[in-house]
Design a protein around this motif. Structure first.
Motif, PDB file in Angstrom:
ATOM      1  N   TRP B 150       3.334   1.496 -12.523  1.00  0.00           N
ATOM      2  CA  TRP B 150       4.530   0.678 -12.713  1.00  0.00           C
ATOM      3  C   TRP B 150       4.195  -0.788 -12.900  1.00  0.00           C
ATOM      4  N   GLU B 151       2.950  -1.139 -12.576  1.00  0.00           N
ATOM      5  CA  GLU B 151       2.470  -2.513 -12.732  1.00  0.00           C
ATOM      6  C   GLU B 151       3.281  -3.520 -11.917  1.00  0.00           C
ATOM      7  N   TRP B 152       3.754  -3.085 -10.745  1.00  0.00           N
ATOM      8  CA  TRP B 152       4.404  -4.035  -9.844  1.00  0.00           C
ATOM      9  C   TRP B 152       3.352  -5.018  -9.353  1.00  0.00           C
ATOM     10  N   ASP B 153       3.740  -6.289  -9.155  1.00  0.00           N
ATOM     11  CA  ASP B 153       2.749  -7.197  -8.594  1.00  0.00           C
ATOM     12  C   ASP B 153       2.630  -6.945  -7.088  1.00  0.00           C
ATOM     13  N   THR B 154       1.505  -7.391  -6.539  1.00  0.00           N
ATOM     14  CA  THR B 154       1.202  -7.023  -5.152  1.00  0.00           C
ATOM     15  C   THR B 154       2.245  -7.591  -4.185  1.00  0.00           C
ATOM     16  N   GLY B 155       2.776  -8.779  -4.501  1.00  0.00           N
ATOM     17  CA  GLY B 155       3.785  -9.388  -3.629  1.00  0.00           C
ATOM     18  C   GLY B 155       5.016  -8.513  -3.500  1.00  0.00           C
ATOM     19  N   ARG B 156       5.443  -7.951  -4.618  1.00  0.00           N
ATOM     20  CA  ARG B 156       6.635  -7.098  -4.615  1.00  0.00           C
ATOM     21  C   ARG B 156       6.384  -5.820  -3.810  1.00  0.00           C
ATOM     22  N   ILE B 157       5.208  -5.227  -3.985  1.00  0.00           N
ATOM     23  CA  ILE B 157       4.894  -4.002  -3.245  1.00  0.00           C
ATOM     24  C   ILE B 157       4.893  -4.275  -1.739  1.00  0.00           C
ATOM     25  N   CYS B 158       4.248  -5.381  -1.352  1.00  0.00           N
ATOM     26  CA  CYS B 158       4.176  -5.726   0.080  1.00  0.00           C
ATOM     27  C   CYS B 158       5.570  -5.889   0.656  1.00  0.00           C
ATOM     28  N   LYS B 159       6.427  -6.581  -0.106  1.00  0.00           N
ATOM     29  CA  LYS B 159       7.775  -6.877   0.376  1.00  0.00           C
ATOM     30  C   LYS B 159       8.619  -5.597   0.456  1.00  0.00           C
ATOM     31  N   GLU B 160       8.639  -4.839  -0.619  1.00  0.00           N
ATOM     32  CA  GLU B 160       9.554  -3.696  -0.672  1.00  0.00           C
ATOM     33  C   GLU B 160       9.084  -2.507   0.153  1.00  0.00           C
ATOM     34  N   LEU B 161       7.770  -2.396   0.374  1.00  0.00           N
ATOM     35  CA  LEU B 161       7.295  -1.255   1.154  1.00  0.00           C
ATOM     36  C   LEU B 161       6.709  -1.662   2.503  1.00  0.00           C
ATOM     37  N   SER B 162       6.928  -2.940   2.849  1.00  0.00           N
ATOM     38  CA  SER B 162       6.500  -3.435   4.161  1.00  0.00           C
ATOM     39  C   SER B 162       5.033  -3.137   4.485  1.00  0.00           C
ATOM     40  N   VAL B 163       4.150  -3.581   3.608  1.00  0.00           N
ATOM     41  CA  VAL B 163       2.716  -3.514   3.914  1.00  0.00           C
ATOM     42  C   VAL B 163       2.144  -4.923   3.844  1.00  0.00           C
TER      43      VAL B 163
END
Lengths: 89, 189
Positions: B150-163
């Motif tokens: 999906w090429e999400w940036d890492t900031g978005r992944i951290c925020k939306e999946l709480s990692v």
């Protein structure tokens, strides 16, 4: 010299963040001398190219079709939903 | 929107939607549910479709929303202690130590997969990718797919999946090592 294990971390993180100058230089030096880590870079590129293809187009070679039973169930659900929709209007 | 329209979407795009859903949710029932929900949502919002993108892209976009919701829900459930159904299985994903000797060198030679662009369009390569993604633990595959497919940036992944960022980097490293090992063991290179 940097270990392959350490290099693999930097190669992976290089896909996710901009490496610092020092990290880039020491990684380049390692890659220059290590064929396995160069292969790792190439393999990640191949994997990424394949997954980007699927993510951007929703299609890829050899994608399997939907089972006929699933298709029939969904068709029935859609039919019922449009009938109900009409009933409400 | 008419039933005829929805049936047409199912005929034209059903296979593509199902394959995409199955790649993310490797379970026939969940994949079918995701396709059905997507078409129902499309049916309800059909008039809002502006028609700039192709219908396929629009439908895939709706499906991605459904999958992302599913991912977020899974992420919440797995972080809840004592969740019996979604307990992570640490044995499923190999440890990074499996790939390296104690002196930090690779413990096996890595294969030459040839030109990346050529590999990406190869049917056998794709068959193996599907199999190896399905074999990955749900947590690893979620983060890996969001980042690489999906090429999400890492900031978005951290925020939306709480990692945390460092946890994400470690997880992606393990996922990439795991994928390449699985692909080679399945006969690539």
């Amino acid at each position: 010299m940097m270990s392959c294990k350490h290099a693999s971390h930097l190669i992976s993180e290089g896909c996710d963040r901009r490496l610092r100058l020092q990290e880039r230089l020491s990684l380049q030096l390692h890659l220059w001398m290590c064929v396995n880590c160069r292969r790792f870079v190439q393999q990640l590129k191949a994997l990424r190219a394949a997954l980007h293809l699927a993510g951007r187009t929703g299609q890829w070679p050899g994608a399997k079709p939907m089972p006929a039973a699933s298709r029939a169930r969904i068709r029935e659900t859609l039919y019922q939903a449009t009938r109900q929709g009409k009933g409400r209007e | 929107m008419t039933g005829k329209q929805a049936a047409h979407w199912l005929d034209e795009h059903g296979d593509a939607l199902y394959a995409f859903a199955f790649l993310h949710l490797p379970d026939p029932h969940r994949a079918e549910d995701a396709v059905q929900e997507t078409l129902l949502a499309a049916l309800q919002s059909g008039e809002r479709y502006a028609g700039n993108a192709s219908v396929r892209t629009w439908l895939i976009g709706i499906l991605k929303h459904k999958i992302a919701d599913d991912f977020r829900r899974q992420a919440r459930e797995t972080t809840t202690p004592h969740s019996a159904t979604q307990a992570p299985d640490p044995s499923q994903d190999a440890n990074e130590d499996d790939d390296f000797r104690s002196d930090g060198r690779w413990d096996h030679p890595l294969g030459n997969w040839g030109n990346p662009e050529t590999a990406a369009a190869n049917v056998e390569f794709w068959g193996l990718i599907e199999r190896c993604l399905a074999a990955m633990s749900p947590r690893l595959s979620r983060l890996f797919v969001l980042r690489e497919l999906w090429e999400w940036d890492t900031g978005r992944i951290c925020k939306e999946l709480s990692v945390t960022r460092s946890n994400l980097f470690t997880t992606l490293h393990r996922a990439r090592l795991g994928m390449r090992r699985c692909l080679e063991r399945s006969g690539l290179g």
